[in-house]
Design a protein around this motif. Sequence first.
Motif, short mmCIF file in Angstrom:
data_model
loop_
_atom_site.label_atom_id
_atom_site.label_comp_id
_atom_site.label_asym_id
_atom_site.label_seq_id
_atom_site.Cartn_x
_atom_site.Cartn_y
_atom_site.Cartn_z
N UNK A 140 -8.17 -8.62 -2.87
CA UNK A 140 -7.22 -8.51 -1.66
C UNK A 140 -6.00 -7.74 -1.30
N UNK A 141 -5.61 -7.04 -2.31
CA UNK A 141 -4.40 -6.25 -2.14
C UNK A 141 -4.80 -5.01 -1.37
N UNK A 142 -3.97 -4.29 -0.88
CA UNK A 142 -4.10 -3.41 0.09
C UNK A 142 -4.15 -1.84 -0.43
N UNK A 143 -3.62 -1.59 -1.80
CA UNK A 143 -3.60 -0.42 -2.20
C UNK A 143 -2.83 -0.48 -3.49
N UNK A 144 -2.42 0.65 -4.17
CA UNK A 144 -1.78 1.04 -4.96
C UNK A 144 -0.79 2.16 -4.93
N UNK A 145 0.61 2.00 -5.24
CA UNK A 145 1.68 2.91 -5.12
C UNK A 145 2.09 3.39 -6.44
N UNK A 146 1.90 4.72 -6.58
CA UNK A 146 1.81 5.42 -7.93
C UNK A 146 3.54 5.78 -7.87
N UNK A 147 4.28 5.54 -9.08
CA UNK A 147 5.57 5.90 -9.12
C UNK A 147 5.78 6.41 -10.56
#
Length: 261
Positions: A140-147
């Motif tokens: 149920x997470x909305x996405x991934x942020x790549x750092x």
Amino acid sequence: MMITSLANPTIKALRALRQRKARDEQGRYLIEGIRPVAEAIQCGAPLDMLVVAPELLNSSFAHELIDTYAAGGGKILTVSAAVFSSLADKDNPQGLAAVGRIHYTPLPNLSPAPVGWVVLVEVADPGNLGTILRTADGAGFSGVILVGATTDPFDPAAVRASMGALFSQQIARTSWPDLLTWARQHRIALVGSSDRGASDYRATTYPRPLLLVLGSERHGLTDEQLAACDLVVRIPMRGRSDSLNLAVAAGILMYEATRSQ
């Protein structure tokens, strides 16, 4: 017209997409297999064309998918079995692939998330990244942020491991300072993970929305990054191993954050 030459310029350009440099230069990537291509079409992922090898394609569902895509104005590139096999990343190819256009969601354009996002800092393994995308979708997470200097989410191994979640999850890229600025502006808590975390992951109240921050497979999060987190949790290790695979740890934490909320 069917393309039968391995030296065809279009085929050579598509074959080059196995390499990240070519993907970055062309802004495209390959999606191989009936199910992944179907997921891409159903999710409205931006595509340039479908690549079809009629000699290899035995699925009636795939033929219907191709007909529907073509009827909507989509481009079909027909190739021989030998040409398709030269593009394929796995044995026994199914005869259907798509050429997708690389797309990232700008950090300010991320839509509101009921649970949150997973933040991956310099993750190196594309299989881990694809698996985390798949698990984020399931949890149920909305996405991934790549750092930072992360692996490519459009690498064939990441595309395959995501099992279609690549097309439904938002993916953003940013720097650590810009992530912190954005999070503070929107009052989004950062929850980090480390074996030095003060809280057992099961005895924690997780804020909502949150950024679940995970470091690289080799080094984890730096002291500076841990200090910037509002909360740092740990997963107890009961055997001789001192850490878990990154994708496994991410899955445990995502589902616990969802359960506790």
